[in-house]
Design a protein around this motif. Structure first.
Motif, PDB file in Angstrom:
ATOM      1  N   LEU A  34       0.840  -1.190   0.000  1.00  0.00           N
ATOM      2  CA  LEU A  34       0.000   0.000   0.000  1.00  0.00           C
ATOM      3  C   LEU A  34       0.877   1.242   0.000  1.00  0.00           C
ATOM      4  N   THR A  73      -5.053   5.642   7.017  1.00  0.00           N
ATOM      5  CA  THR A  73      -5.749   4.700   6.134  1.00  0.00           C
ATOM      6  C   THR A  73      -7.067   4.176   6.689  1.00  0.00           C
ATOM      7  N   TYR A 120      -4.640   6.239  -3.051  1.00  0.00           N
ATOM      8  CA  TYR A 120      -3.743   5.151  -2.693  1.00  0.00           C
ATOM      9  C   TYR A 120      -3.651   4.185  -3.859  1.00  0.00           C
ATOM     10  N   TRP A 122      -2.157  -0.026  -4.712  1.00  0.00           N
ATOM     11  CA  TRP A 122      -1.499  -1.279  -4.331  1.00  0.00           C
ATOM     12  C   TRP A 122      -0.469  -1.527  -5.418  1.00  0.00           C
TER      13      TRP A 122
END
Length: 148
Positions: A34, A73, A120, A122
Motif C-alpha cells: 500500500l 488509512t 492510494y 497497491w
C-alpha cells in the motif's frame, strides 16, 4: 513479531543520535504494498509514500505505528512483524529525522479511508515503484525478508 526490547533499543538509538523518530508501515496484500499519494498541485509529480506518522513525545514506537496506520488509512494494525530498516534525513526545518519502517498485519485490507492523502495504490513489489530511493531500499529489504 517485533519484541518490546527491540522497540526500546530503536527508540534509545534515535534519542542518542539526536534524531526525531518517525515510523512507516509496510502493508502487504499478496506481494503488493500500500502506497499513498499526497495532494499534488505542482508541476512535478510527487513520489508515493508508505503510511506513517511522527512519533509523539514519550509515545512508544509500537503505538505510533498503530496510530499512524489508522489515522492515514483507517486500517487496524493487529501485529507488527518485522523491523525492516530505517534511514535518516533532514526535515524541511533542518532537524535530523530517523524514519523507522515496520511490516505490519492488519485486520482487513479494506475499506481504506484516507484522511490527508489524495489517493492510494497497491503496487507490486517487483515493479518499478514511484518512490524515493530510500523507500525503494526499504521495500527491497522487505522483499528479501519475506519474498526471497
Amino acid at each position: 513479531m517485533v519484541s518490546e526490547l527491540e522497540f526500546e533499543e530503536l527508540s534509545r538509538r534515535a534519542e542518542i543520535d539526536g534524531t526525531a523518530p518517525r515510523v512507516g508501515a509496510i502493508i502487504d496484500r499478496g506481494g503488493q504494498v500500500l502506497l499513498l499519494a499526497r495532494h499534488d498541485t505542482g508541476p512535478i509529480k510527487a513520489t508515493l509514500k508508505l503510511p506513517g506518522t511522527t512519533v509523539l513525545p514519550r509515545e512508544p514506537l509500537a503505538e505510533a505505528v498503530v496510530r499512524g496506520v489508522h489515522e492515514e488509512t483507517g486500517l487496524v494494525v493487529t501485529g507488527i512483524r518485522h523491523h525492516v530498516g530505517d534511514f535518516d534525513y533532514l526535515s524541511p526545518d533542518a532537524r535530523p529525522v530517523r524514519r523507522l519502517h515496520f511490516a505490519v498485519d492488519v485486520a482487513a485490507i479494506e475499506p481504506i479511508r484516507l484522511s490527508v492523502h489524495a489517493r492510494y495504490v497497491w503496487a507490486p513489489l517487483d515493479g518499478d515503484l514511484p518512490v524515493t530511493s530510500s523507500i525503494r531500499r526499504i521495500l527491497e529489504n522487505y522483499r528479501n525478508l519475506v519474498h526471497p
